[in-house]
Design a protein around this motif. Structure first.
Motif, PDB file in Angstrom:
ATOM      1  N   GLN A 190       0.832  -1.207   0.000  1.00  0.00           N
ATOM      2  CA  GLN A 190       0.000   0.000   0.000  1.00  0.00           C
ATOM      3  C   GLN A 190       0.864   1.254   0.000  1.00  0.00           C
ATOM      4  O   GLN A 190       0.503   2.268  -0.609  1.00  0.00           O
ATOM      5  CB  GLN A 190      -0.910  -0.001   1.230  1.00  0.00           C
ATOM      6  N   LYS A 191       2.020   1.184   0.657  1.00  0.00           N
ATOM      7  CA  LYS A 191       2.920   2.334   0.685  1.00  0.00           C
ATOM      8  C   LYS A 191       3.431   2.651  -0.724  1.00  0.00           C
ATOM      9  O   LYS A 191       3.485   3.821  -1.126  1.00  0.00           O
ATOM     10  CB  LYS A 191       4.105   2.073   1.615  1.00  0.00           C
ATOM     11  N   TYR A 192       3.809   1.634  -1.457  1.00  0.00           N
ATOM     12  CA  TYR A 192       4.274   1.845  -2.832  1.00  0.00           C
ATOM     13  C   TYR A 192       3.160   2.436  -3.684  1.00  0.00           C
ATOM     14  O   TYR A 192       3.373   3.397  -4.439  1.00  0.00           O
ATOM     15  CB  TYR A 192       4.755   0.519  -3.425  1.00  0.00           C
ATOM     16  N   ASN A 194       0.526   4.197  -2.738  1.00  0.00           N
ATOM     17  CA  ASN A 194       0.282   5.594  -2.354  1.00  0.00           C
ATOM     18  C   ASN A 194       1.412   6.508  -2.808  1.00  0.00           C
ATOM     19  O   ASN A 194       1.176   7.647  -3.225  1.00  0.00           O
ATOM     20  CB  ASN A 194       0.108   5.698  -0.841  1.00  0.00           C
ATOM     21  N   ARG A 195       2.631   6.008  -2.720  1.00  0.00           N
ATOM     22  CA  ARG A 195       3.790   6.826  -3.099  1.00  0.00           C
ATOM     23  C   ARG A 195       3.731   7.210  -4.569  1.00  0.00           C
ATOM     24  O   ARG A 195       3.993   8.360  -4.939  1.00  0.00           O
ATOM     25  CB  ARG A 195       5.090   6.067  -2.795  1.00  0.00           C
ATOM     26  N   VAL A 196       3.376   6.272  -5.414  1.00  0.00           N
ATOM     27  CA  VAL A 196       3.287   6.555  -6.848  1.00  0.00           C
ATOM     28  C   VAL A 196       2.205   7.602  -7.120  1.00  0.00           C
ATOM     29  O   VAL A 196       2.408   8.537  -7.906  1.00  0.00           O
ATOM     30  CB  VAL A 196       2.999   5.260  -7.643  1.00  0.00           C
ATOM     31  N   ILE A 197       1.056   7.456  -6.457  1.00  0.00           N
ATOM     32  CA  ILE A 197      -0.046   8.400  -6.672  1.00  0.00           C
ATOM     33  C   ILE A 197       0.364   9.811  -6.264  1.00  0.00           C
ATOM     34  O   ILE A 197       0.175  10.777  -7.015  1.00  0.00           O
ATOM     35  CB  ILE A 197      -1.288   7.959  -5.885  1.00  0.00           C
ATOM     36  N   HIS A 198       0.936   9.958  -5.079  1.00  0.00           N
ATOM     37  CA  HIS A 198       1.332  11.281  -4.596  1.00  0.00           C
ATOM     38  C   HIS A 198       2.488  11.852  -5.417  1.00  0.00           C
ATOM     39  O   HIS A 198       2.573  13.066  -5.617  1.00  0.00           O
ATOM     40  CB  HIS A 198       1.701  11.206  -3.122  1.00  0.00           C
ATOM     41  N   HIS A 199       3.368  10.985  -5.888  1.00  0.00           N
ATOM     42  CA  HIS A 199       4.469  11.414  -6.758  1.00  0.00           C
ATOM     43  C   HIS A 199       3.915  12.096  -8.010  1.00  0.00           C
ATOM     44  O   HIS A 199       4.335  13.204  -8.373  1.00  0.00           O
ATOM     45  CB  HIS A 199       5.305  10.190  -7.134  1.00  0.00           C
ATOM     46  N   TYR A 273       9.674  13.273  -0.671  1.00  0.00           N
ATOM     47  CA  TYR A 273      10.518  13.729   0.438  1.00  0.00           C
ATOM     48  C   TYR A 273       9.665  14.339   1.548  1.00  0.00           C
ATOM     49  O   TYR A 273       9.885  14.076   2.739  1.00  0.00           O
ATOM     50  CB  TYR A 273      11.537  14.750  -0.063  1.00  0.00           C
ATOM     51  N   LEU A 274       8.689  15.149   1.170  1.00  0.00           N
ATOM     52  CA  LEU A 274       7.824  15.779   2.166  1.00  0.00           C
ATOM     53  C   LEU A 274       6.975  14.753   2.910  1.00  0.00           C
ATOM     54  O   LEU A 274       6.691  14.910   4.101  1.00  0.00           O
ATOM     55  CB  LEU A 274       6.916  16.813   1.494  1.00  0.00           C
ATOM     56  N   LEU A 275       6.570  13.702   2.225  1.00  0.00           N
ATOM     57  CA  LEU A 275       5.707  12.691   2.835  1.00  0.00           C
ATOM     58  C   LEU A 275       6.470  11.682   3.677  1.00  0.00           C
ATOM     59  O   LEU A 275       6.002  11.276   4.743  1.00  0.00           O
ATOM     60  CB  LEU A 275       4.914  11.957   1.748  1.00  0.00           C
ATOM     61  N   TYR A 276       7.639  11.261   3.193  1.00  0.00           N
ATOM     62  CA  TYR A 276       8.344  10.151   3.835  1.00  0.00           C
ATOM     63  C   TYR A 276       9.727  10.500   4.370  1.00  0.00           C
ATOM     64  O   TYR A 276      10.342   9.680   5.042  1.00  0.00           O
ATOM     65  CB  TYR A 276       8.476   8.983   2.843  1.00  0.00           C
ATOM     66  N   GLY A 277      10.218  11.683   4.051  1.00  0.00           N
ATOM     67  CA  GLY A 277      11.562  12.062   4.491  1.00  0.00           C
ATOM     68  C   GLY A 277      12.648  11.625   3.537  1.00  0.00           C
ATOM     69  O   GLY A 277      13.827  11.906   3.750  1.00  0.00           O
ATOM     70  N   TYR A 278      12.284  10.944   2.456  1.00  0.00           N
ATOM     71  CA  TYR A 278      13.230  10.509   1.426  1.00  0.00           C
ATOM     72  C   TYR A 278      12.430  10.173   0.172  1.00  0.00           C
ATOM     73  O   TYR A 278      11.211  10.016   0.220  1.00  0.00           O
ATOM     74  CB  TYR A 278      14.026   9.278   1.878  1.00  0.00           C
TER      75      TYR A 278
END
Length: 357
Positions: A190-192, A194-199, A273-278
């Protein structure tokens, strides 16, 4: 949210009746003010509703032009609307920081560690790939023991695997393996997902606020394959970029266009970076920007200056419009059209956060 506080000063030496009268008068005044405010609010609400309807009608037309492939007509509709009721007030209206040479310490003072942003490494897909390789090896060993395969069968099987790997690497540039990994990643992490969507929402939002019109997006390799029919297309956002390509063809890129391109290229990694720190995804974005700066003959010092400014500018815009980006990501996750996504941006950005022209 901004609010106002009205302070009233009373003369404490005034007669009691005078004070009471003033209090009563003030209450009456406030009641009238509230009535007038309510009338104005109703009028403002009605006007906002009309403007909202006009904006949605405009964006439906923009969607039609984009679907027809008429990028120039779509962009013309957007630009022409800005001075009219229901126009797109946020397009190209982002507040930006002055362009100058920023040091790494200045970026750190703004809470930005460039090392965690500009060197993305996709650990999620890397872990999935390693686990698949281990599972395949264990499966092969189990099948070998179960079916008592001999050296000849082992050779044929190895040649078959090597042929498929070579075909994917040479014929499809690794597209098939990327498709498989990305699809598995979206389904088990789920993290991957969500990360793609927000990216991609970061790319979309920054482009729109800097005056580049998005014209489409995909959120997975499978979706891109279904739409484009190509294994080499991954999740991404595409833009109405004929102005940029015309400048490239002419061999001269304006500073304004370069600034836009730089911020859009880094918007995905900046959002992560803003969401996860990297940042994990977006290595191709960073490399594309590097290649462009090299092709323009930038020295390393000048390229560093451009990248640092773009990082700071993009991060600050994303922070300022976090609500809009979050709602935009939800709209993109639901598969909304470009016009609907733009409507989400327009509804979730306050006037005070826009550039005053």
């Amino acid at each position: 949210m901004n609010g106002g506080l009205l302070l009233s000063t009373f003369n404490t030496t005034a007669p009691e009746w005078s004070l009471k009268w003033r209090l009563w008068g003030t209450t009456t005044s406030i009641s009238r003010q509230r009535y007038n405010h309510n009338v104005k609010s109703l009028s403002s609400s009605s006007e906002a509703g009309v403007n909202g309807e006009l904006r949605r009608a405009l964006l439906e037309q923009v969607d039609k032009e984009l679907n027809k492939g008429d990028d120039r007509a779509a962009l013309s509709l957007v630009k022409d609307s800005q001075s009219k009721p229901g126009g797109l007030r946020c397009f190209g209206a982002a507040q930006q920081v002055p362009q100058r040479l920023y040091s790494l310490n200045e970026l750190k003072l703004n809470g930005i560690e460039t090392s965690a942003l500009l060197s993305p490494k996709d650990n999620t897909l890397g872990t999935i790939e390693r686990n698949l390789q281990i599972a395949a090896l264990l499966g092969f060993i189990s099948a070998w023991n179960l079916f008592d395969l001999g050296p000849e069968e082992l050779l044929y099987f190895s040649l078959g695997i090597f042929f498929l790997w070579t075909l994917d690497s040479v014929g499809f540039a690794g597209g098939f393996s990327s498709l498989v990994l990305d699809t598995i990643g979206h389904n088990i992490s789920q993290k991957y997902h969500n990360r793609v969507i927000h990216h991609e929402a970061g790319h979309f939002l920054i482009a729109y606020l800097l005056g580049i019109l998005p014209k489409g997006y995909t959120l997975s390799s499978l979706e891109a394959f279904q739409r484009e029919g190509s294994l080499n297309v991954q999740a991404g956002t595409v833009f109405v970029d004929f102005e940029f390509t015309e400048e490239i063809s002419a061999g001269r890129v304006s500073a304004k266009m370069l600034n836009r391109f730089s911020c859009i290229a880094l918007a995905g990694v900046a959002t992560e970076y803003l969401l996860y720190g990297y940042a994990e995804g977006g290595l191709s974005d960073v490399n594309t920007l590097d290649k462009l700066l090299n092709s323009l003959g930038f020295t390393q010092k000048k390229a560093d200056s451009q990248v640092r400014w773009a990082v700071l500018n993009t991060i600050l815009i994303l922070r300022r419009h976090e609500r809009a980006r979050t709602h935009l990501a939800n709209a993109m996750s639901a598969g909304k059209s470009v016009g609907s996504c733009i409507d989400v941006i327009e509804k979730n950005i306050d006037e005070i956060d826009l550039m005053i022209s």
